[in-house]
Design an enzyme around this catalytic site. Structure first.
Site, PDB file in Angstrom:
ATOM      1  CG  HIS A 129      -1.821   1.149   1.394  1.00 33.03           C
ATOM      2  ND1 HIS A 129      -3.138   1.151   0.965  1.00 33.03           N
ATOM      3  CD2 HIS A 129      -1.609   2.385   1.931  1.00 33.03           C
ATOM      4  CE1 HIS A 129      -3.684   2.339   1.235  1.00 33.03           C
ATOM      5  NE2 HIS A 129      -2.774   3.109   1.819  1.00 33.03           N
ATOM      6  CD  GLU A 130       1.854   3.637   3.757  1.00 36.21           C
ATOM      7  OE1 GLU A 130       2.069   4.711   3.160  1.00 36.21           O
ATOM      8  OE2 GLU A 130       0.871   3.463   4.498  1.00 36.21           O
ATOM      9  CG  HIS A 133       0.262   6.223  -0.378  1.00 37.39           C
ATOM     10  ND1 HIS A 133      -0.880   6.615  -1.035  1.00 37.39           N
ATOM     11  CD2 HIS A 133      -0.154   5.714   0.812  1.00 37.39           C
ATOM     12  CE1 HIS A 133      -1.938   6.348  -0.272  1.00 37.39           C
ATOM     13  NE2 HIS A 133      -1.524   5.795   0.860  1.00 37.39           N
ATOM     14  CG  HIS A 139      -6.319   6.360   0.222  1.00 33.69           C
ATOM     15  ND1 HIS A 139      -6.337   7.164   1.333  1.00 33.69           N
ATOM     16  CD2 HIS A 139      -5.285   5.497   0.397  1.00 33.69           C
ATOM     17  CE1 HIS A 139      -5.349   6.796   2.148  1.00 33.69           C
ATOM     18  NE2 HIS A 139      -4.686   5.786   1.596  1.00 33.69           N
TER      19      HIS A 139
HETATM   20  N1  TQI Z   1      -1.491   5.437   7.040  1.00 35.83           N
HETATM   21  C1  TQI Z   1      -2.205   6.237   6.115  1.00 35.83           C
HETATM   22  C2  TQI Z   1      -2.154   5.591   4.701  1.00 35.83           C
HETATM   23  O1  TQI Z   1      -1.076   5.191   4.271  1.00 35.83           O
HETATM   24  C3  TQI Z   1      -1.596   7.623   6.024  1.00 35.83           C
HETATM   25  C4  TQI Z   1      -2.396   8.468   5.086  1.00 35.83           C
HETATM   26  C5  TQI Z   1      -3.611   8.973   5.305  1.00 35.83           C
HETATM   27  C6  TQI Z   1      -2.034   8.836   3.784  1.00 35.83           C
HETATM   28  N2  TQI Z   1      -4.033   9.662   4.203  1.00 35.83           N
HETATM   29  C7  TQI Z   1      -3.089   9.586   3.256  1.00 35.83           C
HETATM   30  C8  TQI Z   1      -0.915   8.600   3.014  1.00 35.83           C
HETATM   31  C9  TQI Z   1      -3.066  10.090   1.983  1.00 35.83           C
HETATM   32  C10 TQI Z   1      -0.887   9.118   1.737  1.00 35.83           C
HETATM   33  C11 TQI Z   1      -1.961   9.856   1.223  1.00 35.83           C
HETATM   34  O2  TQI Z   1      -3.196   5.527   4.081  1.00 35.83           O
HETATM   35  S1  TQI Z   1      -2.198   4.193   7.801  1.00 35.83           S
HETATM   36  C12 TQI Z   1      -3.624   1.282   5.518  1.00 35.83           C
HETATM   37  C13 TQI Z   1      -4.960   0.782   5.114  1.00 35.83           C
HETATM   38  C14 TQI Z   1      -2.317   2.868   6.699  1.00 35.83           C
HETATM   39  C15 TQI Z   1      -3.547   2.386   6.328  1.00 35.83           C
HETATM   40  O3  TQI Z   1      -1.266   3.793   8.804  1.00 35.83           O
HETATM   41  O4  TQI Z   1      -3.503   4.562   8.223  1.00 35.83           O
HETATM   42  C16 TQI Z   1      -2.490   0.678   5.061  1.00 35.83           C
HETATM   43  C17 TQI Z   1      -1.175   2.257   6.253  1.00 35.83           C
HETATM   44  F1  TQI Z   1      -5.127   0.812   3.816  1.00 35.83           F
HETATM   45  F2  TQI Z   1      -5.123  -0.463   5.480  1.00 35.83           F
HETATM   46  F3  TQI Z   1      -5.900   1.475   5.695  1.00 35.83           F
HETATM   47  C18 TQI Z   1      -1.252   1.155   5.427  1.00 35.83           C
HETATM   48 CL1  TQI Z   1      -2.569  -0.734   4.085  1.00 35.83          CL
HETATM   49 ZN    ZN Z   2      -2.909   5.064   2.181  1.00 28.95          ZN
END
Ligand code: TQI
Ligand code: ZN
Ligand code: CA
Ligand code: ZN
Length: 172
Positions: A129-130, A133, A139
């Protein structure tokens, strides 16, 4: 449906490098294997290539575990909540919250396998996922997509959905 960051930032080259900036809670070879497998998910469907280099000085992307305030204005929050964050191209920062209970599967098992601990977070699922990004995907509204902003507790989701593939192929 997939989405991009505002202005649709992308990398202007296809051969990208990454380096680890901190020690991980894992055995280093497990950590390297899991991260390299996560990068392969994206290189399999694009012309992008990813290789590990030993120094963050020469790397396009930096990956590391941090806790609390760590100098980028986006402090981590202790167990659960935010698990990790990554910045849009071409910042190249992918940080993991060192306060989480991380777990890593040894092999590329099918998704949705449940872990014994409901609070353990699967490193590879978060990394796929990261990395999305890091490459320019924001998303998705499609629940099966890796870029959907939620993952069921204690689960593993490491296979790109068609939505992720179309999204990245439109960028590169
Ligand atoms: N971290 C968020 C994410 O990576 C951070 C974030 C929020 C973000 N809004 C964003 C990053 C917009 C970039 C652009 O989405 S998290 C998931 C999932 C997170 C969440 O720690 O909440 C995953 C990290 F998708 F499961 F909700 C990894 Cl896989
Ligand atoms: Zn994300
Ligand atoms: Ca956290
Ligand atoms: Zn950070």
């Amino acid at each position: 449906l997939y989405s991009y960051f505002s202005g649709e930032p992308t990398w202007d080259k296809t051969d990208l490098t990454y380096a680890f900036s901190t020690n991980s809670p894992f055995n280093h070879s497990i950590y390297q294997t899991v991260i390299s497998r996560a990068f392969s998910k994206w290189s399999e469907v694009t012309t992008l290539t990813f290789s590990e280099v030993s120094s963050t000085l020469f790397a396009d992307m930096e990956i590391g575990f941090y806790t609390g305030e760590h100098g980028d204005g986006e402090p981590f929050d202790g167990p659960l909540g935010t698990l990790a964050h990554a910045f849009s191209p071409t910042a190249g920062k992918f940080h993991l919250d060192g306060d989480e209970e991380w777990t890593a599967a040894k092999e590329d098992k099918a998704s949705s396998a449940l872990f014994s601990s409901r609070t353990a977070i699967d490193l590879e699922s978060v990394a796929v996922h990261e990395i999305g990004h890091l490459l320019g995907l924001a998303h998705s509204t499609e629940e099966s997509a890796i870029m959907y902003p939620s993952i069921p507790a204690g689960s593993r989701k490491v296979q790109l959905a068609n939505d992720d593939v179309v999204g990245i192929q439109n960028l590169y």
